[in-house]
Design an enzyme around this catalytic site. Structure first.
Site, PDB file in Angstrom:
ATOM      1  N   ASN A   1      49.942 -22.442  32.564  1.00 20.04           N
ATOM      2  CA  ASN A   1      50.195 -22.738  33.882  1.00 20.04           C
ATOM      3  C   ASN A   1      50.251 -24.183  34.115  1.00 20.04           C
ATOM      4  O   ASN A   1      50.481 -24.388  35.502  1.00 20.04           O
ATOM      5  CB  ASN A   1      48.972 -22.098  34.923  1.00 20.04           C
ATOM      6  CG  ASN A   1      47.810 -22.658  34.665  1.00 20.04           C
ATOM      7  OD1 ASN A   1      47.371 -23.235  33.529  1.00 20.04           O
ATOM      8  ND2 ASN A   1      46.649 -22.076  35.605  1.00 20.04           N
TER       9      ASN A   1
ATOM     10  N   ILE B   1      51.090 -29.375  29.175  1.00 22.21           N
ATOM     11  CA  ILE B   1      52.038 -29.155  27.775  1.00 22.21           C
ATOM     12  C   ILE B   1      51.969 -27.487  27.650  1.00 22.21           C
ATOM     13  O   ILE B   1      53.290 -27.110  26.946  1.00 22.21           O
ATOM     14  CB  ILE B   1      51.616 -29.849  26.586  1.00 22.21           C
ATOM     15  CG1 ILE B   1      50.246 -29.221  26.158  1.00 22.21           C
ATOM     16  CG2 ILE B   1      51.691 -31.171  26.982  1.00 22.21           C
ATOM     17  CD1 ILE B   1      49.912 -29.861  24.707  1.00 22.21           C
ATOM     18  N   GLY B   2      51.070 -26.738  27.988  1.00 23.88           N
ATOM     19  CA  GLY B   2      51.226 -25.252  27.977  1.00 23.88           C
ATOM     20  C   GLY B   2      52.340 -24.756  28.661  1.00 23.88           C
ATOM     21  O   GLY B   2      53.097 -23.775  28.398  1.00 23.88           O
TER      22      GLY B   2
ATOM     23  N   TYR C   1      34.733 -32.851  22.663  1.00 24.48           N
ATOM     24  CA  TYR C   1      36.035 -32.921  22.327  1.00 24.48           C
ATOM     25  C   TYR C   1      36.207 -33.050  20.898  1.00 24.48           C
ATOM     26  O   TYR C   1      37.148 -32.005  20.114  1.00 24.48           O
ATOM     27  CB  TYR C   1      36.888 -33.597  23.376  1.00 24.48           C
ATOM     28  CG  TYR C   1      38.209 -33.773  23.424  1.00 24.48           C
ATOM     29  CD1 TYR C   1      38.740 -32.514  24.148  1.00 24.48           C
ATOM     30  CD2 TYR C   1      39.247 -34.562  22.553  1.00 24.48           C
ATOM     31  CE1 TYR C   1      40.063 -32.348  24.028  1.00 24.48           C
ATOM     32  CE2 TYR C   1      40.319 -34.425  22.612  1.00 24.48           C
ATOM     33  CZ  TYR C   1      41.018 -33.390  23.136  1.00 24.48           C
ATOM     34  OH  TYR C   1      42.248 -33.181  23.324  1.00 24.48           O
TER      35      TYR C   1
END
Length: 341
Positions: free
Chosen positions: A61, A64-65, A220
């Protein structure tokens, strides 16, 4: 006094002007170097169409997705946006439909920080979708949100649990559907930051005093190393099935993932970093290119277990090439998700 052509220049102006000129040249060189290293990529030129194919993009949404989902829809695929924020997912799906003319775009609720949600999503997909050709494990967070939440619903560290554990379970539960749809592809969005994780993964199951499970699997860099190791182990386990698995670094991108850092950095540092991101790094479309390349390019149809950057095979952290460590991560992940060995 100094003379340049017909102009007379004072010593003070000379001593101030030249250092400023050299400083400007130095900064220009630095900006060019940053642009070349962080702000360039190879745009996917493959003409492959995806009519009759189905793709799931987690976090589709935004960022980059969303750009990845847009490109797959443009190529004719049925695209499912798997997202936690359904309002943004609905808006993104509608925008993709309008831009591509492909109305076979759906959105479904998925909270990767809650394994119950992952199971419900996978159950729905397995029960409603006859095929799955592309699973793009894209969603991720870089830092705990400002609401103070630091653990997932199953008490893993939030970043590691969201970026890795949720995607591990999702992939595991959709594996049979991917197999019957072969040739199919699994794509894990990682980061070059995984190379900065120097110590071997510690699989002590915990919990620690805060009740965190696997308390040494945090943050991360660790989660992105696990994404790469996951793809390598998947490649071994899926050999001969027609399902490939690869991981990638999308580039340094001016995206929403940096928003949480605003409250953690000084205003000046964040302002400088945003300037670099905006003017010298990739936008979301550029950051989606390697994901798109791995999804559609015929040249990587039989490539599996590799790590890519700028749409070419790249070198990963040496720990991600340790098959024993990858297998240990797999076994620990089964335990994390309550799955049998």
């Amino acid at each position: 006094m100094w003379f340049f052509g017909d102009e007379e220049v004072s010593d003070g102006m000379y001593y101030v002007g030249y250092p400023l000129m050299f400083l400007g040249m130095y900064l220009l060189v630095v900006m060019v170097v940053i642009k070349l290293i962080w702000g360039t990529t190879r745009y996917c030129r493959s003409p492959t169409r995806l009519f009759g194919k189905t793709a799931i993009v987690t976090g589709g949404n935004a960022g980059i997705g969303k750009e990845t989902a847009l490109e797959l829809a443009f190529r004719g695929a049925r695209v499912i946006l798997a997202c936690r924020n359904l309002n943004k997912a609905k808006q993104a799906a509608q925008e993709i439909k309008e831009k591509t003319g492909n109305y076979n775009v759906d959105y479904q609720y998925l909270d990767l920080s809650d394994l119950t949600s992952v199971r419900k999503f996978a159950e729905h997909i397995n029960g409603s979708e006859p095929r799955l050709d592309l699973l793009i494990n894209n969603a991720g967070i870089a830092y705990e949100p400002e609401n103070g939440l630091t653990l997932t619903s199953q008490r893993f560290e939030l970043v590691f649990g969201t970026n890795y554990v949720g995607h591990f379970l999702l992939t595991y539960l959709l594996m049979d559907l991917l197999k019957i749809s072969s040739p199919s592809r699994i794509i894990n969005v990682s980061s070059f930051m995984h190379k900065l994780h120097r110590s071997a993964l510690d699989f002590d199951p915990g919990p620690n005093k805060e009740g965190m499970r696997y308390p040494n699997l945090v943050a991360y860099r660790c989660s992105k190393l696990a994404n790469v190791m996951h793809a390598r182990e998947l490649a071994k386990r899926l050999a001969g099935t027609g399902v490939t698995a690869n991981s990638l670094h999308p580039g340094v991108i001016n995206s929403e993932i940096w928003v949480p850092f605003k409250s953690r950095w000084t205003c000046l540092v964040f302002f400088v970093w945003k300037f670099i991101l905006r003017h010298l790094c990739l936008d979301n479309r550029g950051g989606a290119q390697t994901s798109i390349f791995l999804a559609v390019d015929k040249g990587v149809m039989s490539v599996s277990g590799k790590y890519f950057s700028r749409s070419v095979e790249s070198s990963e952290n040496k720990m991600a090439r340790d098959d024993v460590a990858c297998q240990r991560l797999w076994n620990a992940s089964l335990d994390m998700c309550g799955l049998s060995q």
